[in-house]
Motif scaffolding. Structure first.
Motif, PDB file in Angstrom:
ATOM      1  N   GLU A   1      65.368   8.146  44.953  1.00 27.18           N
ATOM      2  CA  GLU A   1      64.338   7.463  45.647  1.00 27.18           C
ATOM      3  C   GLU A   1      64.624   8.080  46.641  1.00 27.18           C
ATOM      4  N   ALA A   2      65.009   9.863  46.029  1.00 27.94           N
ATOM      5  CA  ALA A   2      64.503  11.115  46.668  1.00 27.94           C
ATOM      6  C   ALA A   2      63.182  11.439  46.911  1.00 27.94           C
ATOM      7  N   LEU A   3      61.980  10.879  46.473  1.00 27.55           N
ATOM      8  CA  LEU A   3      60.676  11.719  46.265  1.00 27.55           C
ATOM      9  C   LEU A   3      60.188  10.530  47.950  1.00 27.55           C
ATOM     10  N   ILE A   4      61.197   9.968  48.450  1.00 30.11           N
ATOM     11  CA  ILE A   4      60.754   9.860  49.703  1.00 30.11           C
ATOM     12  C   ILE A   4      60.535  10.778  50.583  1.00 30.11           C
ATOM     13  N   LEU A   5      62.475  11.658  50.767  1.00 32.58           N
ATOM     14  CA  LEU A   5      62.183  12.810  51.158  1.00 32.58           C
ATOM     15  C   LEU A   5      60.990  14.025  51.307  1.00 32.58           C
ATOM     16  N   GLY A   6      60.766  13.696  50.231  1.00 32.20           N
ATOM     17  CA  GLY A   6      59.411  14.632  50.343  1.00 32.20           C
ATOM     18  C   GLY A   6      57.636  14.103  50.492  1.00 32.20           C
ATOM     19  N   GLU A   7      58.237  13.038  50.583  1.00 36.51           N
ATOM     20  CA  GLU A   7      57.445  12.120  51.529  1.00 36.51           C
ATOM     21  C   GLU A   7      56.814  12.545  52.769  1.00 36.51           C
ATOM     22  N   LEU A   8      58.045  12.259  53.540  1.00 35.30           N
ATOM     23  CA  LEU A   8      58.429  12.880  54.831  1.00 35.30           C
ATOM     24  C   LEU A   8      57.646  14.159  55.260  1.00 35.30           C
ATOM     25  N   MET A   9      58.288  15.090  54.463  1.00 32.98           N
ATOM     26  CA  MET A   9      58.237  16.555  55.104  1.00 32.98           C
ATOM     27  C   MET A   9      56.194  16.513  54.683  1.00 32.98           C
ATOM     28  N   THR A  10      55.707  16.361  53.804  1.00 37.19           N
ATOM     29  CA  THR A  10      54.645  16.100  53.164  1.00 37.19           C
ATOM     30  C   THR A  10      54.134  15.301  54.510  1.00 37.19           C
ATOM     31  N   THR A  11      54.081  13.770  54.895  1.00 33.78           N
ATOM     32  CA  THR A  11      53.467  14.116  56.087  1.00 33.78           C
ATOM     33  C   THR A  11      54.083  14.196  57.244  1.00 33.78           C
ATOM     34  N   ALA A  12      54.501  15.099  57.131  1.00 30.67           N
ATOM     35  CA  ALA A  12      55.131  15.783  58.381  1.00 30.67           C
ATOM     36  C   ALA A  12      53.920  16.949  58.699  1.00 30.67           C
ATOM     37  N   SER A  13      53.485  17.464  57.802  1.00 26.81           N
ATOM     38  CA  SER A  13      53.506  18.665  57.336  1.00 26.81           C
ATOM     39  C   SER A  13      51.791  19.283  57.369  1.00 26.81           C
ATOM     40  N   GLN A  14      51.059  17.128  57.509  1.00 28.81           N
ATOM     41  CA  GLN A  14      49.432  17.019  57.638  1.00 28.81           C
ATOM     42  C   GLN A  14      49.363  16.181  58.902  1.00 28.81           C
ATOM     43  N   LEU A  15      50.499  16.117  59.136  1.00 25.70           N
ATOM     44  CA  LEU A  15      50.048  15.483  61.533  1.00 25.70           C
ATOM     45  C   LEU A  15      49.998  16.966  61.737  1.00 25.70           C
ATOM     46  N   ALA A  16      51.148  17.563  61.386  1.00 22.67           N
ATOM     47  CA  ALA A  16      50.981  19.134  61.854  1.00 22.67           C
ATOM     48  C   ALA A  16      49.392  19.423  62.206  1.00 22.67           C
ATOM     49  N   ALA A  17      48.985  19.758  60.801  1.00 19.01           N
ATOM     50  CA  ALA A  17      47.391  19.676  60.964  1.00 19.01           C
ATOM     51  C   ALA A  17      46.130  19.163  61.114  1.00 19.01           C
ATOM     52  N   ASP A  18      46.591  17.833  61.586  1.00 18.54           N
ATOM     53  CA  ASP A  18      45.843  16.947  62.035  1.00 18.54           C
ATOM     54  C   ASP A  18      45.562  17.047  63.681  1.00 18.54           C
ATOM     55  N   LEU A  19      46.560  17.596  64.016  1.00 20.23           N
ATOM     56  CA  LEU A  19      47.266  16.873  65.463  1.00 20.23           C
ATOM     57  C   LEU A  19      46.637  19.277  65.931  1.00 20.23           C
ATOM     58  N   GLY A  20      46.449  20.188  65.057  1.00 21.84           N
ATOM     59  CA  GLY A  20      46.395  21.123  65.569  1.00 21.84           C
ATOM     60  C   GLY A  20      47.682  22.021  65.400  1.00 21.84           C
ATOM     61  N   VAL A  21      48.634  21.924  65.538  1.00 23.58           N
ATOM     62  CA  VAL A  21      49.951  22.844  66.049  1.00 23.58           C
ATOM     63  C   VAL A  21      50.111  23.419  64.513  1.00 23.58           C
ATOM     64  N   ALA A  22      49.594  23.378  63.153  1.00 20.38           N
ATOM     65  CA  ALA A  22      50.403  23.808  62.290  1.00 20.38           C
ATOM     66  C   ALA A  22      50.129  25.621  62.445  1.00 20.38           C
ATOM     67  N   GLU A  23      49.513  26.247  62.756  1.00 20.80           N
ATOM     68  CA  GLU A  23      49.136  27.213  62.486  1.00 20.80           C
ATOM     69  C   GLU A  23      49.278  28.150  64.021  1.00 20.80           C
ATOM     70  N   ASP A  24      49.536  27.517  65.385  1.00 17.86           N
ATOM     71  CA  ASP A  24      50.549  27.801  65.838  1.00 17.86           C
ATOM     72  C   ASP A  24      52.242  28.379  65.859  1.00 17.86           C
ATOM     73  N   GLY A  25      52.781  27.047  64.639  1.00 18.29           N
ATOM     74  CA  GLY A  25      54.511  26.894  64.206  1.00 18.29           C
ATOM     75  C   GLY A  25      54.905  25.605  64.503  1.00 18.29           C
ATOM     76  N   TYR A  26      55.307  24.830  64.259  1.00 21.20           N
ATOM     77  CA  TYR A  26      56.253  23.392  64.783  1.00 21.20           C
ATOM     78  C   TYR A  26      57.042  23.905  63.362  1.00 21.20           C
ATOM     79  N   ARG A  27      58.254  22.723  64.125  1.00 23.68           N
ATOM     80  CA  ARG A  27      59.401  22.364  63.356  1.00 23.68           C
ATOM     81  C   ARG A  27      59.307  20.933  63.437  1.00 23.68           C
ATOM     82  N   VAL A  28      60.024  20.936  61.673  1.00 23.06           N
ATOM     83  CA  VAL A  28      60.605  19.478  61.064  1.00 23.06           C
ATOM     84  C   VAL A  28      62.516  19.797  61.187  1.00 23.06           C
ATOM     85  N   VAL A  29      62.868  18.935  62.147  1.00 21.69           N
ATOM     86  CA  VAL A  29      64.381  18.980  61.995  1.00 21.69           C
ATOM     87  C   VAL A  29      64.870  17.358  61.162  1.00 21.69           C
TER      88      VAL A  29
END
Length: 114
Positions: free
Chosen positions: A57-85
């Motif tokens: 069921e490890a694919l869910i971990l990738g989906e969590l990461m790609t969701t976080a990445s997309q949200l960072a882009a949607d929120l306009g913070v991806a270019e300045d930088g963000y942290r995922v923990v």
């Protein structure tokens, strides 16, 4: 899990400021933000810790990461930088025992984090 607050959020038994949802994942604002942008990204399926996610069921971990990445882009913070923990167990800083990613942004984040 009947006592899990994140399961209750995922099933809409408890209100949260949800910013994203699909069949497998929910993202919402943290109640106690540690940065100007602080979202939690969780699977709807309950896994207590990262150690409990089976390889099958490890694919869910990738989906969590790609969701976080997309949200960072949607929120306009991806270019300045963000942290995922993701914290695992007590000494790793986990306080809610349902796996979740923290998406933190909106200020300069330092290292080490804690």
């Amino acid at each position: 899990m009947t006592d899990c607050i994140f399961c209750k959020i995922a099933s809409k038994e408890v209100n949260a400021r949800i910013v994203f949802e699909n069949e497998r994942v929910v993202a919402f604002h943290d109640l106690f933000p540690a940065a100007p942008t602080h979202l939690l990204v969780i699977p709807k399926q309950h896994y207590t810790t990262l150690n409990d996610v089976p390889a099958s069921e490890a694919l869910i971990l990738g989906e969590l990461m790609t969701t976080a990445s997309q949200l960072a882009a949607d929120l306009g913070v991806a270019e300045d930088g963000y942290r995922v923990v993701m914290n695992c167990n007590g000494n790793g800083g986990q306080s809610v025992y349902h796996i979740h990613l923290h998406l933190l942004a909106g200020r300069k984040l330092t290292w080490p984090p804690g």
